[in-house]
Design an enzyme around this catalytic site. Structure first.
Site, PDB file in Angstrom:
ATOM      1  N   GLY A  50       0.929  -1.292   0.029  1.00 47.59           N
ATOM      2  CA  GLY A  50       0.039  -0.058   0.109  1.00 47.59           C
ATOM      3  C   GLY A  50       0.935   1.184   0.069  1.00 47.59           C
ATOM      4  N   ILE A  97       2.383   3.032   2.327  1.00 49.82           N
ATOM      5  CA  ILE A  97       3.428   3.132   3.177  1.00 49.82           C
ATOM      6  C   ILE A  97       4.346   2.046   2.490  1.00 49.82           C
ATOM      7  CG2 ILE A  97       4.528   2.783   5.687  1.00 49.82           C
ATOM      8  CD1 ILE A  97       1.547   3.638   6.612  1.00 49.82           C
ATOM      9  N   SER A 118       1.685  -8.620  -2.085  1.00 50.83           N
ATOM     10  CA  SER A 118       0.453  -8.001  -1.950  1.00 50.83           C
ATOM     11  C   SER A 118      -0.807  -8.720  -2.574  1.00 50.83           C
ATOM     12  CB  SER A 118       0.681  -6.527  -2.346  1.00 50.83           C
ATOM     13  OG  SER A 118       0.139  -5.582  -1.843  1.00 50.83           O
ATOM     14  N   ARG A 119      -1.929  -8.368  -1.762  1.00 51.99           N
ATOM     15  CA  ARG A 119      -3.281  -8.805  -2.305  1.00 51.99           C
ATOM     16  C   ARG A 119      -3.709  -8.001  -3.698  1.00 51.99           C
ATOM     17  NH1 ARG A 119      -7.552  -8.881   1.994  1.00 51.99           N
ATOM     18  NH2 ARG A 119      -6.812  -7.047   2.328  1.00 51.99           N
ATOM     19  N   THR A 174       6.841  -2.173  11.005  1.00 51.96           N
ATOM     20  CA  THR A 174       6.430  -0.908  11.580  1.00 51.96           C
ATOM     21  C   THR A 174       4.889  -0.907  11.318  1.00 51.96           C
ATOM     22  OG1 THR A 174       6.631   0.179   9.340  1.00 51.96           O
ATOM     23  CG2 THR A 174       8.371   0.579  10.768  1.00 51.96           C
ATOM     24  N   ARG A 221       1.818  -3.610  12.831  1.00 48.26           N
ATOM     25  CA  ARG A 221       1.364  -3.843  13.898  1.00 48.26           C
ATOM     26  C   ARG A 221       1.762  -5.103  14.332  1.00 48.26           C
ATOM     27  NH1 ARG A 221      -0.528   0.555  14.064  1.00 48.26           N
ATOM     28  NH2 ARG A 221      -2.565   1.443  14.102  1.00 48.26           N
ATOM     29  N   GLU A 276       1.833  -4.741  23.057  1.00 48.57           N
ATOM     30  CA  GLU A 276       2.302  -3.346  23.246  1.00 48.57           C
ATOM     31  C   GLU A 276       1.408  -2.875  24.327  1.00 48.57           C
ATOM     32  OE1 GLU A 276       2.695  -1.701  19.317  1.00 48.57           O
ATOM     33  OE2 GLU A 276       2.062   0.210  20.167  1.00 48.57           O
ATOM     34  N   HIS A 305       6.989   2.597  18.891  1.00 45.47           N
ATOM     35  CA  HIS A 305       5.741   2.852  18.185  1.00 45.47           C
ATOM     36  C   HIS A 305       5.657   4.359  17.652  1.00 45.47           C
ATOM     37  CE1 HIS A 305       1.557   1.589  16.900  1.00 45.47           C
ATOM     38  NE2 HIS A 305       2.009   2.433  16.009  1.00 45.47           N
ATOM     39  N   GLY A 308       6.225   5.234  14.349  1.00 46.08           N
ATOM     40  CA  GLY A 308       5.976   5.471  13.067  1.00 46.08           C
ATOM     41  C   GLY A 308       5.377   6.639  12.695  1.00 46.08           C
TER      42      GLY A 308
HETATM   43  C1  DGY Z   1      -1.312   4.508  12.845  1.00 44.42           C
HETATM   44  O1  DGY Z   1      -1.684   5.494  12.260  1.00 44.42           O
HETATM   45  O2  DGY Z   1      -1.616   3.227  12.322  1.00 44.42           O
HETATM   46  C2  DGY Z   1       0.212   4.429  13.332  1.00 44.42           C
HETATM   47  O3  DGY Z   1       0.549   3.204  13.811  1.00 44.42           O
HETATM   48  C3  DGY Z   1       0.290   5.491  14.580  1.00 44.42           C
HETATM   49  O4  DGY Z   1       1.254   5.692  14.695  1.00 44.42           O
END
Ligand code: DGY
Length: 320
Positions: A156, A158, A177-178, A237, A239, A268, A286, A288
């Site tokens: 996607g 990111i 990727s799907r 980065t 989940r 987490e 976390h 990101g």
């Molecule tokens: C998100 O937006 O999903 C990010 O993990 C937040 O940092």
């Protein structure tokens, strides 16, 4: 006036969007998150909730809010904290914040790639702990990334932004990727779509960018680590629950893979003890999307979704 409840402390820029559109949001202003009990109290009577990824939006919470609830506007692109099916069955719209955190998160993915392959956190620990050290031909050698293969899981926005950065560092890109990606982008990146198994066996660095849901839960477990190269690195980065963290600890201990760079964790904010003492992992909390401008943009997008819905218009970025 539509009752909007903001369940966590968000940047003022987001609250300003709500206020300047004529709403008087009931907003949590403390740095410490609400307890679950407080949350269940706060949401009572809300028509729109603006929520953070640390809050579980499930049937219990939707019930506590009440039948008048119209929308949950998450201040995050990921929405695994929300039971979307439960929202849907109650007619509650769910929105997220795609786009505005793409670059910030891809920057962190690239940072983790460099940190773990070049042993940067480990090196910094040596200096900060005042250990004796000296430059040496064989001292703290890492792995270069030039001419290495980055495998992107989930291509996607990111994933693509991370691939662009990696390409600029001389890596070549494969992805699993799907969905199909725009052929122009695939050409620009020279990126080849492969099967998941091919990605595991060919990549020198695997970077996870897919959503967290039932189908991606523990997508990475011991079987997948065994398929990876022994000198490969895993970056996450996205989940935490996408990776079976205990299996990761075992794969690192048995040298199935060479290291990991993690911004997110399965339970987490608790970190698996087996990761904490390892020099071959880089662990960051976390971060990101953690830049001031990105967090402002996330809060504003969530707030703008709330404003649109409160005014009877379509959400800007609904998840379903
Ligand atoms: C998100 O937006 O999903 C990010 O993990 C937040 O940092």
């Amino acid at each position: 006036m539509t009752q909007i409840v903001v369940t966590g402390k968000i940047p003022t820029a987001g609250l300003e969007v709500l206020r300047s559109a004529g709403f008087a949001p009931k907003a949590w202003s403390q740095d410490v998150a609400m307890t679950r009990e407080e949350l269940l109290q706060q949401v009572k009577g809300a028509e729109i909730l603006v929520t953070l990824l640390t809050e579980k939006i499930d049937n219990e919470l939707l019930g506590a809010a009440g039948a008048q609830l119209k929308a949950v506007c998450n201040v995050a692109v990921g929405y695994n904290n929300i039971d979307v099916a439960a929202c849907k069955s109650r007619g509650v719209t769910v929105t997220n914040t795609p786009g505005v955190l793409t670059d910030a998160t891809a920057d962190i993915a690239l940072a983790l790639i460099l940190m773990v392959t070049r042993r940067l956190a480990e090196g910094e620990r040596v200096i900060r702990s005042k250990q004796a050290w000296q430059w040496g031909m064989h001292y703290m050698l890492g792995s270069g990334i030039t001419n290495r293969i980055l495998g992107v899981v989930g291509m996607g926005a990111i994933g693509i932004a991370t691939a662009r950065r990696a390409k600029a560092c001389g890596m070549s890109v494969i992805y699993y990727s799907r969905s199909e990606i725009d052929s122009k982008i695939a050409n620009e990146l020279g990126a080849k779509k492969v099967s998941f198994d091919e990605l595991l066996s060919e990549s020198d660095v695997v970077s996870i960018h897919c959503p967290s849901n039932e189908s991606t839960h523990h997508l990475f477990g011991s079987a997948q680590f065994k398929k990876m190269k022994n000198d490969a690195f895993l970056i996450n980065t996205a989940r935490g629950p996408i990776v079976d963290e205990q299996a990761l600890v075992e794969a690192l201990s048995t040298r199935e893979i060479a290291g990991a760079g993690l911004d997110v964790f399965e339970f987490e904010p608790k970190i698996n003890d087996g990761l904490l003492d390892r020099d071959d992992v880089v662990l960051i909390p976390h971060l990101g999307s953690a830049t001031t401008e990105t967090r402002n943009a996330m809060a504003m997008l969530a707030a703008n979704n709330a404003v649109e819905i409160a005014n009877g218009r379509s959400a800007l970025t609904p998840v379903s």
